[in-house]
Design an enzyme around this catalytic site. Sequence first.
Site, short mmCIF file in Angstrom:
data_model
loop_
_atom_site.label_atom_id
_atom_site.label_comp_id
_atom_site.label_asym_id
_atom_site.label_seq_id
_atom_site.Cartn_x
_atom_site.Cartn_y
_atom_site.Cartn_z
N ASP A 1 22.57 -45.22 14.02
CA ASP A 1 22.90 -45.74 12.70
C ASP A 1 23.82 -44.82 11.91
OD1 ASP A 1 20.82 -43.89 12.44
OD2 ASP A 1 19.92 -44.90 10.73
N GLU B 1 22.40 -40.07 25.87
CA GLU B 1 23.39 -39.08 25.42
C GLU B 1 23.64 -37.98 26.45
OE1 GLU B 1 21.65 -40.94 21.70
OE2 GLU B 1 20.81 -40.12 23.56
N HIS C 1 14.86 -40.19 8.56
CA HIS C 1 14.56 -40.20 9.99
C HIS C 1 15.58 -39.33 10.74
CE1 HIS C 1 17.59 -43.35 9.43
NE2 HIS C 1 17.89 -43.26 10.72
N HIS C 2 15.22 -38.87 11.89
CA HIS C 2 16.01 -37.98 12.75
C HIS C 2 16.11 -36.55 12.19
CE1 HIS C 2 16.79 -41.51 14.95
NE2 HIS C 2 18.03 -41.77 14.60
N GLY D 1 25.26 -25.76 36.78
CA GLY D 1 24.35 -26.27 37.80
C GLY D 1 23.23 -27.14 37.29
N ASP E 1 19.43 -37.26 47.05
CA ASP E 1 18.50 -38.28 46.57
C ASP E 1 17.64 -37.77 45.41
OD1 ASP E 1 17.09 -36.48 48.16
OD2 ASP E 1 16.26 -37.99 49.51
N ASN F 1 17.50 -36.85 52.06
CA ASN F 1 16.83 -35.82 52.87
C ASN F 1 15.49 -35.41 52.26
OD1 ASN F 1 17.85 -34.45 50.68
ND2 ASN F 1 19.15 -33.06 51.86
N GLY G 1 14.19 -35.07 49.11
CA GLY G 1 13.90 -34.21 47.97
C GLY G 1 14.91 -33.12 47.70
N GLU H 1 16.33 -26.29 46.47
CA GLU H 1 15.14 -25.63 45.94
C GLU H 1 14.21 -25.19 47.07
OE1 GLU H 1 15.56 -25.17 42.97
OE2 GLU H 1 16.18 -26.92 41.84
#
Length: 568
Positions: A37, A59, A122-123, A420, A450, A477, A479, A483
Amino acid sequence: MVDIATRELRQPVDIAEYLFRRLHEVGVRSVHGVPGDYNLAALDYLPKCGLHWVGNCNELNAGYAADGYARVNGIAALVTTFGVGELSAINAIAGAYSEYVPIVHIVGQPHTSSQKDGTLLHHTLGNGDYNVFANMNKGISANLAHLNNTYDAATLIDNAIRECWIHSRPVYLALPTDMITKKIEGERLETPIDLSLPPNDPEKEDYVVDVVLKYLHAATSPVILVDACALRHHVIDEVHDLIEAAGLPTFVAPMGKGAVNETHKCYGGVYAGTGSNPGVREQVESSDLILNIGAIKSDFNTAGFSFRTSQLNTIDFHSTFVRVRYSEYPDINMKGVLRKVTQQMGSLKANPVQHISNALPEHEKDSSNQTITHAWLWPMVGQWLKENDIVITETGTANFGIWDTRFPAGVTAISQVLWGSIGYSVGACQGAALAAKEQGNRRTILWVGDGSLQLTVQEISTMIRNNLNPIIFVICNEGYTIERFIHGWDEAYNDIQTWDVKGLPVAFGGKDKYKGYKVTTRDELTKLFATEEFSSAPCLQLVEVHMPRDDAPAALKITAEAASARNK
């Protein structure tokens, strides 16, 4: 009733129109963001200024998309609303700041009287502080301006856009609702914003050039190493001229991938320390002089800080300084220095460079194995790519794998090696594909895992809505592979829910606007690459590429091991 100040204006124009016309002037044709708004009235001005409203799903994705758009187009614009909107985008803006990507971030704010009175709107945080969110953005913006007055609004807008371009970093413009329609002088629109770099001090520049030439002529095995800031700070023409004139072996750091013509006879590959091809590593590290242009020596860009080069053998060229060995020359831009070095250097001692190709490794050439591995995949991708393609890779197996391809001429590579942020590449793909469409529909190709896809998958909806036709390869693969290599190989936190990836566009209303594929063998992928209709990118295409969970490019394994050691 027209007020006195407006009657005195020669060519009255609303602030919002002035802003958007300036963005059009510097090359922006599409504006990313989410309506709210506090910005709705400003969005009404986009069509009359020749700008297309993209309309993103959130966003954060809009910020990623603006980043991708800017890397192809040169500069981008993002519109969010006060508080909730701008904070959702702040991660993407921080990434753009980190990686030198120019985005004009326009934040619709409450009425200036509400801000002055500390009205409980608001916000807000409910404490009357209307500067808190702008202050959060201050550290990740090259310029921050509040368009709260008519007398300086045009100057602030012009200065912000100039700072965005010159520093190649985001800027923040706060536009209150009551200022959108306020009149300012439009006559200054007849004079384009000056985007030229401030010139170097001539005497200082000539001195630095002489010092560089002294060491360059004394060297017996000099090489050129090009990195991301050569792209970000607009010296690619100077770099190409230097390579052509010098004839020196030329390499790129991972973040500099695509910065030079990889079909050029001088191109020798990607240098990433221990993550490099052995021949590349030997030639760069044995050189007695490295012309290092626009370097960003982060951990992932150096394969875990594994560069084995000496500052005694290095000349660093940057946007704000030049460093010759251990002597630093501040307040000097590399653009003019590189140009004069090229003009004045004469003949140099240039060693031959090994030929880089997309040939399969010896152990893969005659293999009967049908499993799609990274060692096999990336040379095949290099063979399939075309001139002027845009290639986006997610931070993970794809980003490290792309090092092993040799690009055709004119390819633009997009990745977020330093910041990253997981899922970045999907949003960036939307922005890049839109910029490509505006430039004549260059192919846009995304490689994403994925796991990463699941964070920002909604932007496939935005691609469909804007009639974009990227080719999206999803590495399935099971996941978060990067990591796993760092920590927690079999832990549940590195697993994901398996999706029907190739069917996702149906959920976004794109049933008749896309094609989906699933490949599990080398023959299936080779056949797909050879299909003319697929390669012509007639519509959005989504390809599941199934690969083993425990396979990764060698450079990723090296970098992950170094990251794991540092984390301990």
